[in-house]
Enzyme design. Structure first.
Site, PDB file in Angstrom:
ATOM      1  N   GLY A 180      30.315  -9.062 -39.027  1.00 19.60           N
ATOM      2  CA  GLY A 180      31.735  -9.330 -39.207  1.00 19.60           C
ATOM      3  C   GLY A 180      31.954 -10.575 -40.048  1.00 19.60           C
ATOM      4  CB  SER A 181      34.870 -12.811 -40.219  1.00 20.40           C
ATOM      5  OG  SER A 181      35.782 -11.741 -40.154  1.00 20.40           O
ATOM      6  CB  ILE A 182      29.802 -15.031 -38.873  1.00 23.76           C
ATOM      7  CG1 ILE A 182      29.085 -13.732 -38.501  1.00 23.76           C
ATOM      8  CG2 ILE A 182      30.575 -15.585 -37.682  1.00 23.76           C
ATOM      9  CD1 ILE A 182      28.034 -13.891 -37.425  1.00 23.76           C
ATOM     10  CE  LYS A 225      35.970 -11.933 -43.896  1.00 27.07           C
ATOM     11  NZ  LYS A 225      37.133 -12.071 -43.014  1.00 27.07           N
TER      12      LYS A 225
END
Lengths: 426, 684
Positions: free
Chosen positions: B298-300, B302
C-alpha cells in the site's frame, strides 16, 4: 550268491549267504568276552560335557545373578544333571544292550502315552508344551522318544531283515509310527524334534535296505507336509522368513539368529576370551540353551567352534565304527541310530546358530543346558560303549544250560514233594 | 574283512549306506566351520562394530546446548540441567511394582502404559521419564531401586517467556534438535557434542551404575549472540500487543533496525508466542511474521516510488502533478484517492503528505515501467534479504508486461508483495544516505567460555541513491507526521519523524478479490528524521468486524510506531536535550549528532548496570495482597528459575554462575507481572 559257498576265513567255516540268511557280522567272530569299550568315544564325550558345563556357567551366570541373585544356579543344576547322566551311562555300560530288544515295544508305547499326556498335563514354556512333571521330576518326553524310536527301529529292522525292501513290511508299519509321532510332536509344537525323528526313521530304513524310490517319495511327501506346517503356522513361517531374510526384521524374528551370528563374527579367530562375551548380557536369548554355540563362538572364537565340530565328527566316526563292529544287526542298528541322532542334532543346532539353517529349537547334545537331554544322551553313550565291547550274549549263549538247570530244579522239587507225600501217607 | 564284505553283499550295502548317512552329518559340521570362518572373515569387523554400537546405542546423550543471547548478553534461550530417569528392565524382578513406585515418586507424571511396555520390552536400557525436575529426580534416587538410574540432561528454557519467541523458535524430540526459528537455523552451532554414559552393563557384565552423569561441560554447544536488544524487543512486542488489543486487529509485526549497520534491534510478531509452552500453540502462532508474511504494502511503497523518480531525475520536489481531483480512469479501470479532493495540480510534498494514489502514479509515470521496476529490485524487493532464518521473497511481476493499471497500482503499493523486513531495509537506505544494508541478526557466535568463534560485521549490499536524494526523500516524509498529514499520530514531541502511512487492501483468499474487510495498516519511518538512529516498521493485519473499526495506517499503526520510537530512542542513546532547538532547519547542525557519539553500534551500553525498568506504558496496580520481591542472592540459575516460576515473574539473566546482584532488590513491592534482573557471576 552261492558261488562263494563254503569259503573259509581263518579257522572258521562260513555257511552260504543268501538273502534269507542271517547276516553274520564281523563282531560275532570275536571271542565271547569281546573287547574293551571304546575309550576314545568316552574321552570325546567327557570333553564335550566338560566344555558344556563351563559354557553354560559362562553364558548364564550374569542373568542368573540378576534374576535370582545366584550366578551359579544353572551351573549347579546342570552339574547335577551330568551326575545323574554319568550314573545312567554306567547303567548303560553294564546292561547288555540286547536286553533292550524286549524293551522295544513297551518303551515305544510308554513314550507315546507320555507324548499324549504331555499335551494335556504338560508345562507350557515359551509357547510350547514340552515338559511333564511327575512327582517333582520334570522331564521332556520328546527326548525319551528319540531313544525309544532308535530301540524300536533297531529291533524292528533286525526282525524284518531283508524284508525291509518290501513295501508292506518295510515301509507301512514304520510310516505309521512316523505319522503318529509326527502328529503328537507337531501338537506340542516341537518342529525340531519332528524333523530329527523323521530323519532318523527314514535314515534307518535307508541303511536297512529300503528301496530308494520309497524313501524318496516319503521324503517328498514329508517336505510337502513340512512346507504345509510352515505356511499354516505363523511362527514357523516367521522363522523361515527370518532365515531367508535376516535383515527384514532384525529386532523381531531374526533377532536371535542375527545376534548369534553377530556374537560369532565378533569373536574372531580365538574369541574374546572365556567369560568376556557380551551375548550373555541378554542380547542372545536362550544363550545357555539352543544358542550355546554362539557363546562358544564369541568367547572361544572360530577355533573353539571348530574344536566342538571336530569333537562331534570324532564322536560320529567312533559311533559308526562301533556299529560296524557290533556282534549282530540289532547292535549295529542301535549304535547307528544313536550316532545319527547325536550327529543330526549337533549339526542342525550349529547350523542354526551360525545362520545356515532356519531356527528349529534343537539343543546341542552334551553342551546345552537341559536335564532330560543330558541324562539321556549320557545313557545312550553308555549303551554305545556297551555295544562297542561286542560281548557274546551270555543270556542267549547260556540259555540251554539255564533251561536244563530250570528243568532239573523243577523235577527235583516235584520229586521232593512226591517223596514227602509218600512218607506222609505211610 | 573285505572278504567278508564280498561274501555278504547285504552287509556291505548296509555299511555303505551308514557311511553315506554319516557323511551327510560330517558335511554339515564342516559347513558350520566354514560358515563360522566366513562370518568371521567377511563380516567380522563390521560385526564387532555393530556389537559395540549395540552396547552403547541407547546410552548416547547430548551435552548441553548453547544459549541464545541478546546483544548485551541477556539470555533468551538457555539450557538448564534437569533429571532423566532410566532403567535396565532386566534388573527389575517386579516390574509392575517398580512402575508403581516410580509413578508415585514422579507424581504420576508418566505415561504408565508406555513405560510398562518399555519395561517388558526385554531391552537393557529404557527411559522412564525424561527431563523431570531435579527434585523429582532426587526422589527417584532415594527409592534406591536396583536397575533404575538418574542422569542429568539439559532442558531448553526460555527465561523471558514470549520475548522474541517467534524469532527463537524451539527445540523438540528426544535429542532436542532445533525445530523452528533460530534454534533450527543454528542447530549445528548450538547443539552439544555427544557423550556416552558408563552406565548399564559393560562387556564384562558389571552392573549398571545409578550415579549421576559425568561432567560434560566441555562438550557444550556454542552460543549465538544476536543483534537484538532485549529491551527494544520488549518495547516492540508489548507495544505491538497493546496496539493489536486497542484496535482489535488480528496480527502484526514490527521490525526495528539501526540504519547505519543494518542490525536488527527488535523483531516482533503478534500475537505473542511462548516457546516454553509450545504444546499449547499451533503452527500459525509461531510464524515469524516480519520475514515470512508477504503482503501488499500500500501507500508506504510511495516512498520507494518517490525515491526512484528523484534518483532518476525524472521528477524534482518542485514539480507539480495533476491528481485529477482524486479520480482517474485508466482504460476500463478507475483509480481513486482515499478522499475526494478539490485539487488538481499539487506538489510532490502534498502527494506524499496526503497519500494521493493518483499523484504517486503520476510521479512513477515520469519514468519508464522498466526503470521503475529496476528501482524496485534495486531497493531489495522481490529477493531475500539474506537472513540465516527462513524468509519470504515477495512477488513482483515483470514490469515490461505491466498493463497501465498495474503500473499505477504498483506506484501506490498494490499488486506486489513484500515483507516487513524488506520495507525496513529500503527505508534504512533512505535513512542512512542511500546505502541498502544487509540485515544483521547475529552479532557473533561464541564458545562456552565466551570467546568469539565467528563475528559478523555490517555489510552494504549496494548504493541505491545519492545522499541528496535520500535527504530529500526524508524531508518529504517528515511532512506526513506534520499537521494535516496522514501520520500525525506517529509524531514525537522531541524529535522529528520521517514516515509514511499505509492502508492496503488485501485479497480475500477465498474470493480471490480485494476484500472490504481485510486491510494491512502500516506505518514505516525513521527517527530522528534529521539524523536517523532507528528505522521502525509497523505492519498490522486488520480484519474489520464492524464499520467503525479503525483500519488505516494512521490510526492503527502510527500510534504503535510513536510509542516504540519514544521509548526506544533513549535506550540507543538518543536523548532529548533542553538545549536542542525544536525544529532544526539544517540537520547538519543538529546538536544530537554530537550527542550520539557512536551512532552505528550500541556497544557503549554493554557496560551499563542492569537495564532500567522500561515498561512505561504498563499500568502498575498494587493489589491488596502486595507481593514482595524475594531474594535471589547466592542462588544458582536453576534455583532462580524455580523461584521465579513459583512467584510468577520474569527473570532476565545477565552472566552465568550464581546470583551476585538483583534488581529490584529483595523486599521491593511488586506488580503482578514484573521482571527481575539478575546478575550472575562466579562461574569458574
Amino acid at each position: 550268491m552261492s558261488a562263494h559257498a563254503g569259503k573259509s576265513i581263518g579257522h572258521l567255516e562260513l555257511p552260504d549267504a543268501t538273502e534269507d540268511d542271517e547276516v553274520v557280522l564281523p563282531g560275532s567272530q570275536l571271542p565271547a568276552e569281546g573287547r574293551s569299550f571304546d575309550a576314545v568315544l568316552l574321552a570325546v564325550v567327557i570333553a564335550l560335557v566338560g566344555l558344556g558345563l563351563v559354557m553354560v556357567y559362562s553364558a548364564s551366570a550374569i542373568q542368573n545373578q540378576w534374576h535370582f541373585g545366584d550366578g551359579e544356579r544353572l551351573l549347579t543344576r546342570q552339574a547335577s544333571h551330568v551326575v545323574v547322566g554319568l550314573c545312567a551311562m554306567l547303567i548303560g555300560l553294564r546292561v547288555d544292550y540286547r536286553w533292550y530288544r524286549r524293551m522295544a515295544y513297551p518303551m515305544m508305547i510308554g513314550t507315546l502315552l507320555l507324548l499324549v499326556a504331555v499335551l494335556f498335563i504338560g508345562t507350557k514354556l515359551n509357547n510350547a508344551t514340552r515338559w511333564i512333571s511327575i512327582a517333582g521330576i520334570t522331564f521332556q518326553p520328546s527326548e525319551i522318544l528319540k531313544l525309544a524310536l532308535v530301540v524300536y527301529m533297531a529291533y524292528s529292522l533286525e526282525k524284518k531283515r531283508h524284508k525291509v525292501a518290501k513295501f508292506s513290511i518295510g515301509i507301512i508299519p514304520h510310516l505309521m509310527v512316523l505319522g503318529v509321532v509326527a502328529f503328537l510332536l507337531i501338537r506340542q509344537p516341537d518342529f525340531g524334534t519332528t524333523v530329527i525323528c523323521s530323519t532318523l526313521i527314514l535314515g534307518m530304513l535307508f541303511v536297512a535296505g529300503a528301496r530308494l524310490m520309497y524313501i524318496g517319495t516319503i521324503v517328498l511327501f514329508g517336505v510337502a507336509l513340512g512346507a504345509l506346517a510352515v505356511v499354516t503356522s505363523p511362527y514357523r513361517l516367521d522363522r523361515v522368513m527370518g532365515w531367508l531374510e535376516p535383515n527384514a526384521d532384525p529386532l523381531g524374528i531374526s533377532y536371535q539368529v542375527n545376534q548369534s551370528v553377530m556374537a560369532i563374527g565378533s569373536g574372531g579367530l580365538f574369541g574374546k576370551g572365556l567369560g568376556a562375551g557380551q551375548a550373555k548380557l541378554g542380547y542372545v536369548p536362550e544363550l545357555w540353551n539352543d544358542f550355546i554355540g554362539a557363546a562358544i563362538g564369541e568367547e572361544l572364537g572360530l577355533v573353539g567352534l571348530a574344536v566342538v565340530c571336530g569333537l562331534f565328527i570324532v564322536l560320529v566316526w567312533r559311533g559308526l565304527k562301533i556299529a560296524f563292529g557290533a556282534r549282530e544287526m540289532f547292535g549295529m542298528y542301535l549304535a547307528f541310530g544313536i550316532t545319527l541322532v547325536f550327529g543330526l542334532q549337533a549339526s542342525v543346532n550349529l547350523g542354526v546358530v551360525t545362520g545356515l539353517l532356519p531356527n528349529t529349537g534343537l539343543t546341542l547334545p552334551f553342551i546345552s543346558n537341559g536335564g532330560t537331554a543330558t541324562a539321556l544322551a549320557l545313557f545312550c553313550v553308555g549303551v554305545l560303549l556297551n555295544i562297542s565291547m561286542a560281548r557274546e550274549d551270555t543270556w542267549e549263549a547260556e540259555r540251554g544250560e539255564r533251561e536244563d538247570d530250570a528243568y532239573t530244579d523243577r523235577v527235583e522239587r516235584k520229586r521232593v514233594r512226591y517223596l514227602r507225600r509218600k512218607a506222609g501217607g505211610s | 574283512m573285505s572278504g567278508l564284505l564280498a561274501r555278504f553283499p547285504r552287509l556291505r550295502r548296509v555299511q555303505f549306506r551308514m557311511s553315506l548317512a554319516v557323511s551327510v552329518v560330517f558335511l554339515l559340521l564342516i559347513a558350520v566351520i566354514y560358515r563360522a570362518h566366513y562370518v568371521h572373515a567377511e563380516q567380522g569387523e563390521e560385526l564387532v562394530k555393530k556389537s559395540e554400537r549395540q552396547m552403547n546405542r541407547e546410552l548416547t546423550l547430548k551435552a548441553r546446548r548453547g544459549s541464545v543471547q541478546d546483544r548485551n548478553g541477556t539470555l533468551l534461550a538457555v539450557s538448564v540441567e534437569v533429571s532423566s530417569v532410566y532403567a535396565n528392565p532386566r534388573l527389575l524382578d517386579d516390574k509392575d511394582g517398580a512402575l508403581e513406585l516410580l509413578a508415585e515418586a514422579l507424581d504420576g507424571d508418566i505415561d504408565r502404559d508406555q513405560v510398562r511396555r518399555r519395561l517388558h520390552s526385554g531391552r537393557g536400557f529404557v527411559w522412564i521419564a525424561r527431563r523431570v525436575s531435579p527434585a523429582l529426580g532426587a526422589r527417584v534416587k532415594k527409592l534406591k531401586l536396583p536397575g533404575v538410574g538418574i542422569t542429568a540432561e539439559a532442558q531448553r528454557f526460555y527465561p523471558l517467556k514470549e520475548r522474541a519467541g517467534h524469532l527463537l523458535g524451539f527445540v523438540g524430540g528426544d535429542d532436542y534438535a532445533g525445530l523452528e526459528g533460530l534454534e533450527r537455523a543454528f542447530d549445528d552451532r548450538l547443539e552439544g557434542g555427544e557423550y556416552s554414559l558408563p552406565v548399564t552393563t559393560d562387556s564384562r557384565g558389571r552392573r549398571m551404575y545409578t550415579g549421576d552423569a559425568p561432567e560434560f561441560t566441555s562438550l557444550e554447544g556454542q552460543s549465538v549472540v544476536l543483534t537484538i536488544d532485549e529491551r527494544l524487543q520488549y518495547i516492540a512486542e508489548t507495544e505491538l500487543a497493546h496496539g493489536l488489543k486497542r484496535t482489535h486487529a488480528s496480527s502484526g509485526s514490527v521490525v526495528v533496525t539501526d540504519p547505519h549497520t543494518g542490525e536488527i534491534l527488535a523483531m516482533a510478531s503478534g500475537p505473542q508466542f511462548n516457546p516454553n509452552l509450545r504444546a499449547e500453540y499451533e503452527a500459525v502462532d509461531w510464524r515469524n511474521r516480519p520475514v515470512l508474511d508477504t503482503f501488499e504494502p500500500g501507500s508506504i511503497f510511495k516512498t520507494v516510488t518517490l525515491a526512484s523518480a528523484l534518483q532518476e531525475g525524472s521528477a524534482t520536489l518542485d514539480d507539480r502533478f495533476d491528481i485529477n481531483r482524486g479520480k482517474l480512469k485508466i482504460g476500463d479501470d478507475t483509480i481513486r484517492d482515499s478522499h475526494a479532493t478539490p485539487h488538481r495540480w499539487v506538489s510532490v510534498r502534498h502527494i506524499i503528505k496526503h497519500s494521493s494514489n493518483i499523484g504517486a502514479y503520476r510521479i512513477a509515470r515520469t519514468q519508464s515501467r522498466e526503470t521503475f521496476g529496476n528501482y524496485i529490485h534495486l531497493f531489495g524487493f522481490g529477493e531475500r534479504t539474506g537472513l540465516p532464518i527462513p524468509e519470504g521473497r515477495g512477488r513482483i511481476r515483470n514490469p515490461s508486461k505491466w498493463p497501465e493499471v498495474t503500473f499505477a497500482n504498483v506506484a501506490f503499493g498494490q499488486g506486489l508483495t513484500i515483507t516487513n523486513l524488506q520495507m525496513n531495509m529500503a527505508l534504512g537506505a533512505m535513512a542512512n544516505g542511500g546505502e541498502l544494508m544487509k540485515p544483521r541478526l547475529v552479532k557473533e557466535i561464541v564458545d562456552r567460555n565466551g570467546e568469539t568463534v565467528e563475528a559478523f560485521g555490517p555489510e552494504v549490499r549496494r548504493r541505491v541513491m545519492s545522499p541528496e536524494v535520500a535527504k530529500k526523500t526524508a524531508e518529504v516524509m517528515m511532512s506526513v507526521v506534520e499537521e494535516g498529514g496522514t501520520g500525525t499520530a506517529a509524531g514525537d514531541p522531541h524529535f522529528k519523524v520521517a514516515g509514511k502511512t499505509g492502508t492496503a487492501h488485501k485479497v480475500d483468499p477465498r474470493t480471490r478479490q480485494y476484500s472490504k474487510r481485510l486491510y494491512t495498516a502500516s506505518f514505516v519511518g525513521f527517527v530522528p528524521a534529521d539524523n536517523p538512529a532507528l528505522v521502525i516498521t509497523v505492519v498490522v493485519n486488520v480484519e474489520r468486524d464492524w464499520r467503525g473499526q479503525d483500519y488505516s495506517g494512521g490510526t492503527v499503526a502510527a500510534p504503535i510506531f510513536a510509542r516504540i520510537s519514544q521509548q526506544s530512542l533513549p535506550l540507543v542513546g538518543v536523548l532529548p536535550t533542553s538545549k536542542r532547538p525544536a525544529p532544526a532547519a539544517d540537520p547538519a547542525e543538529a546538536p544530537e549528532k554530537v550527542a550520539r557519539k557512536t551512532p552505528s553500534t550500541l556497544s557503549d551500553r554493554t557496560e551499563t548496570p542492569p537495564p532500567v525498568e522500561i515498561g512505561i506504558s504498563r499500568p502498575m496496580v498494587v493489589a491488596a495482597d502486595t507481593k514482595l520481591m524475594p531474594s535471589y542472592l547466592g542462588k544458582s540459575l536453576r534455583e532462580s528459575l524455580a523461584i521465579s516460576t513459583q512467584e510468577g515473574h520474569r527473570v532476565q539473566v545477565h552472566g552465568s554462575g550464581w546470583v551476585q546482584g538483583q534488581w529490584p532488590g529483595p523486599g521491593t513491592v511488586l506488580g503482578d507481572d514484573d521482571t527481575v534482573h539478575l546478575r550472575l557471576a562466579g562461574r569458574d
